[in-house]
Motif scaffolding. Structure first.
Motif, mmCIF file in Angstrom:
data_model
loop_
_atom_site.group_PDB
_atom_site.id
_atom_site.type_symbol
_atom_site.label_atom_id
_atom_site.label_comp_id
_atom_site.label_asym_id
_atom_site.label_seq_id
_atom_site.Cartn_x
_atom_site.Cartn_y
_atom_site.Cartn_z
ATOM 1 N N THR A 16 56.482 -104.864 41.426
ATOM 2 C CA THR A 16 57.480 -105.561 40.603
ATOM 3 C C THR A 16 58.476 -106.314 41.478
ATOM 4 O O THR A 16 58.800 -107.482 41.215
ATOM 5 N N LEU A 17 58.962 -105.659 42.543
ATOM 6 C CA LEU A 17 59.931 -106.297 43.429
ATOM 7 C C LEU A 17 59.303 -107.471 44.182
ATOM 8 O O LEU A 17 59.954 -108.498 44.399
ATOM 9 N N THR A 18 58.037 -107.320 44.556
ATOM 10 C CA THR A 18 57.338 -108.425 45.227
ATOM 11 C C THR A 18 57.179 -109.608 44.275
ATOM 12 O O THR A 18 57.358 -110.768 44.669
ATOM 13 N N LEU A 19 56.856 -109.316 43.021
ATOM 14 C CA LEU A 19 56.732 -110.379 42.019
ATOM 15 C C LEU A 19 58.068 -111.086 41.808
ATOM 16 O O LEU A 19 58.122 -112.319 41.686
ATOM 17 N N MET A 20 59.160 -110.324 41.775
ATOM 18 C CA MET A 20 60.492 -110.926 41.620
ATOM 19 C C MET A 20 60.803 -111.852 42.796
ATOM 20 O O MET A 20 61.386 -112.935 42.610
ATOM 21 N N THR A 21 60.399 -111.441 44.003
ATOM 22 C CA THR A 21 60.615 -112.287 45.174
ATOM 23 C C THR A 21 59.825 -113.580 45.068
ATOM 24 O O THR A 21 60.344 -114.673 45.345
ATOM 25 N N LEU A 22 58.568 -113.485 44.640
ATOM 26 C CA LEU A 22 57.735 -114.678 44.488
ATOM 27 C C LEU A 22 58.305 -115.624 43.432
ATOM 28 O O LEU A 22 58.325 -116.847 43.621
ATOM 29 N N ILE A 23 58.784 -115.060 42.322
ATOM 30 C CA ILE A 23 59.384 -115.893 41.269
ATOM 31 C C ILE A 23 60.644 -116.588 41.804
ATOM 32 O O ILE A 23 60.872 -117.777 41.533
#
Length: 300
Positions: free
Chosen positions: A16-23
């Motif tokens: 989830t945190l990695t996805l937030m970084t990508l977004i």
């Protein structure tokens, strides 16, 4: 590997945190393209730099979260970048006033209030300084020195660390980490003081350009990236944050700081898009409402 040691909730959190970084990175790229197309070239690079602060910190935190051994380097990278952004924010305020010449013309015979945070907010007896080319030069030097000396001190820290003399969380008076941290603290306060002095003078003039929410976002980045991380690291060093095998107290504190920063910088990136996504026009003609209370209106 790190992922092999995570349980299902841990993997979900990391994903989830990695996805937030990508977004956050994608939002910044889209915003940078908009800025490049819509904003005059004189302000373009400065505004892109400032918008990049939150996604860069989020990215370095994400890398540090996945690769714990890289934490020192990712923290240093974020620190160097943010030192440059503080100087860029001061320059943005000058640019938004139409440049140095127009700012001096508008505030002719005006004065800077230097009794402001974070250094002198309690020193109300300090004199008000005339707004001249020289005082503007010293304000710019106040942030420029931080952008120059912070990378130098970080390079020195890496050299000492590679030689085994620098331990990040060892704040013993005999070690270099304490003295380097104190010197960086003085440089940081000086830079933030210069930005605070300028903001206090131009905040009313630049209200139409959302300078107050922009300054608030900048302050949040300062507090979260500097103060919050420092407090968590101190709590971890003092074992107030307990260890959770296989993570030591300091490693767990580092994880907490990185995960909080990813979420916070994601929110700041999204909010920044709202306040910076607008067409910029030349500064409106000076009006009496742009002067601080207690000052006489200056007519060109």
């Amino acid at each position: 590997s790190l992922s092999a040691g995570l349980d299902l909730p841990g993997r979900f959190l990391f994903a989830t945190l990695t996805l937030m970084t990508l977004i956050a990175i994608l939002v910044f790229i889209e915003e940078a393209v908009y800025i490049y197309r819509k904003i005059p070239s004189s302000k373009r690079s400065i505004i892109i730099w400032i918008n990049a602060a939150a996604p860069v910190i989020s990215t370095t935190s994400c890398i540090g979260m996945w690769i714990p051994r890289s934490t020192m380097f990712t923290d240093f990278t974020a620190a160097i970048f943010f030192a440059i952004v503080i100087h860029k924010f001061l320059m943005m305020m000058i640019k938004e006033c139409g440049g140095q010449k127009l700012l001096l013309r508008h505030f002719e015979n005006g004065r800077f209030t230097i009794s402001t945070g974070p250094c002198c907010c309690c020193c109300l007896c300090l004199p008000r300084v005339p707004i001249t080319r020289q005082t503007l030069f010293w304000l710019k030097m106040g942030t420029f020195q931080f952008a120059v000396f912070r990378p130098v001190l970080i390079f020195l820290s890496v050299v000492l660390w590679s030689n085994g003399n620098y331990v990040l969380y060892n704040l013993s008076p005999k070690g270099p980490a304490l003295w380097i941290s104190c010197f960086v603290g003085v440089l940081t306060l000086t830079a933030l003081w210069a930005v605070g002095i300028m903001f206090r003078k131009v905040r009313i003039l630049l209200t139409s350009k959302n300078i107050i929410p922009k300054f608030a976002l900048y302050q949040f980045i300062v507090i979260l990236n500097q103060l919050q991380t420092t407090i968590i690291n101190i709590l971890a060093t003092q074992r107030i944050i307990p260890c959770a095998p296989p993570l030591s107290s300091t490693a767990r504190g580092s994880y907490i700081a990185q995960q909080l920063l990813i979420m916070e910088m994601f929110l700041i990136t999204v909010i920044s898009r709202v306040f910076y996504r607008r067409k910029y026009h030349d500064l409106e003609p000076p009006e009496c409402t742009t002067e601080e209370p207690g000052e006489k209106k200056q007519t060109p």
